[in-house]
Each structure stands twice: as structure tokens, then as C-alpha cells.
Design a protein around this motif. Structure first.
Motif, mmCIF file in Angstrom:
data_model
loop_
_atom_site.group_PDB
_atom_site.id
_atom_site.type_symbol
_atom_site.label_atom_id
_atom_site.label_comp_id
_atom_site.label_asym_id
_atom_site.label_seq_id
_atom_site.Cartn_x
_atom_site.Cartn_y
_atom_site.Cartn_z
ATOM 1 N N ILE A 72 58.308 -83.384 25.671
ATOM 2 C CA ILE A 72 58.932 -83.740 25.197
ATOM 3 C C ILE A 72 57.325 -85.699 25.734
ATOM 4 O O ILE A 72 56.744 -85.814 26.703
ATOM 5 N N ILE A 73 57.518 -85.953 24.504
ATOM 6 C CA ILE A 73 56.660 -87.239 24.056
ATOM 7 C C ILE A 73 57.212 -89.029 24.221
ATOM 8 O O ILE A 73 57.958 -88.931 22.924
ATOM 9 N N GLU A 74 56.615 -89.366 24.798
ATOM 10 C CA GLU A 74 56.641 -91.147 25.030
ATOM 11 C C GLU A 74 55.490 -91.713 23.953
ATOM 12 O O GLU A 74 54.929 -91.781 24.968
ATOM 13 N N ARG A 88 61.392 -91.199 21.559
ATOM 14 C CA ARG A 88 60.365 -90.312 22.131
ATOM 15 C C ARG A 88 60.794 -88.752 20.786
ATOM 16 O O ARG A 88 61.656 -88.857 20.042
ATOM 17 N N PHE A 89 60.108 -87.793 20.938
ATOM 18 C CA PHE A 89 60.228 -86.337 20.469
ATOM 19 C C PHE A 89 59.162 -85.117 20.877
ATOM 20 O O PHE A 89 59.341 -85.609 21.957
ATOM 21 N N ASP A 139 56.422 -80.368 13.645
ATOM 22 C CA ASP A 139 55.851 -81.172 12.828
ATOM 23 C C ASP A 139 54.944 -82.308 13.926
ATOM 24 O O ASP A 139 54.252 -83.524 13.439
ATOM 25 N N ALA A 140 55.136 -81.816 15.001
ATOM 26 C CA ALA A 140 54.146 -82.585 16.016
ATOM 27 C C ALA A 140 53.780 -81.708 17.696
ATOM 28 O O ALA A 140 54.100 -80.588 17.409
ATOM 29 N N SER A 177 59.800 -81.529 29.392
ATOM 30 C CA SER A 177 60.207 -80.319 28.433
ATOM 31 C C SER A 177 61.290 -80.144 28.026
ATOM 32 O O SER A 177 62.455 -80.300 28.624
ATOM 33 N N ILE A 178 61.070 -78.856 26.926
ATOM 34 C CA ILE A 178 62.601 -78.312 26.142
ATOM 35 C C ILE A 178 62.589 -76.782 26.896
ATOM 36 O O ILE A 178 61.372 -76.337 26.791
ATOM 37 N N VAL A 179 63.783 -76.558 26.326
ATOM 38 C CA VAL A 179 63.746 -74.777 26.830
ATOM 39 C C VAL A 179 64.714 -74.656 26.006
ATOM 40 O O VAL A 179 65.331 -75.074 26.297
#
Length: 81
Positions: A26-28, A39-40, A72-73, A9-11
């Protein structure tokens, strides 16, 4: 649509006003056709957890129901099996 695994995750304490209260993951990607496989980050409104396999909508489809939000995602589903 991209099938991927949530790997983290991103904080972000400072962000666009329209993004306040949203979770970022965060997606792989799991498939080769997802571009270069890099990753995005995707917004998560459904409560996916780290390690889960998810469906991610990208582009304008990621903003359906979230007008005015600069994404965008977006995670749109959790894969059961």
C-alpha cells in the motif's frame, strides 16, 4: 512517476495466475501532483519495506518486463535520501 511511502502490505490468497509469488504494498503518495493523494496498491519486485520511500511507475510503464501481468502500478526504486 510517483514518490510515495510504503504504509502496509496486502495479502491475497486468490489472484490471477500471473501474479502468484508477487508482493503487494500500500502506497501513500508524498506529492500533490499524484492525483487526489489517495492511497493505492503497487506490485513490489524489488523488496521495499514498510516505512520506506519509493518510486512508483504507473500505467503501461508499470508492466515493462512483466508482459501479461495485469498491474497498473509497480515499485521501481527505493529512495535513499
Amino acid at each position: 512517476m510517483i514518490v510515495g511511502r510504503v504504509i502496509g502490505s496486502i495479502v491475497s490468497t486468490r489472484k490471477c495466475e500471473n501474479l502468484i509469488g508477487n508482493k503487494f504494498m500500500i502506497i501513500e503518495p508524498l506529492q500533490e501532483m499524484a492525483g487526489n493523494g489517495a492511497r493505492f496498491v503497487a506490485i513490489d519486485n524489488i523488496g521495499a519495506g514498510i516505512g520506506e520511500t519509493v518510486l512508483v511507475a504507473t500505467g503501461s510503464a508499470a508492466r515493462v518486463g512483466m508482459e501479461g501481468v495485469p498491474v497498473d502500478a509497480a515499485i521501481v526504486g527505493i529512495v535513499d535520501e
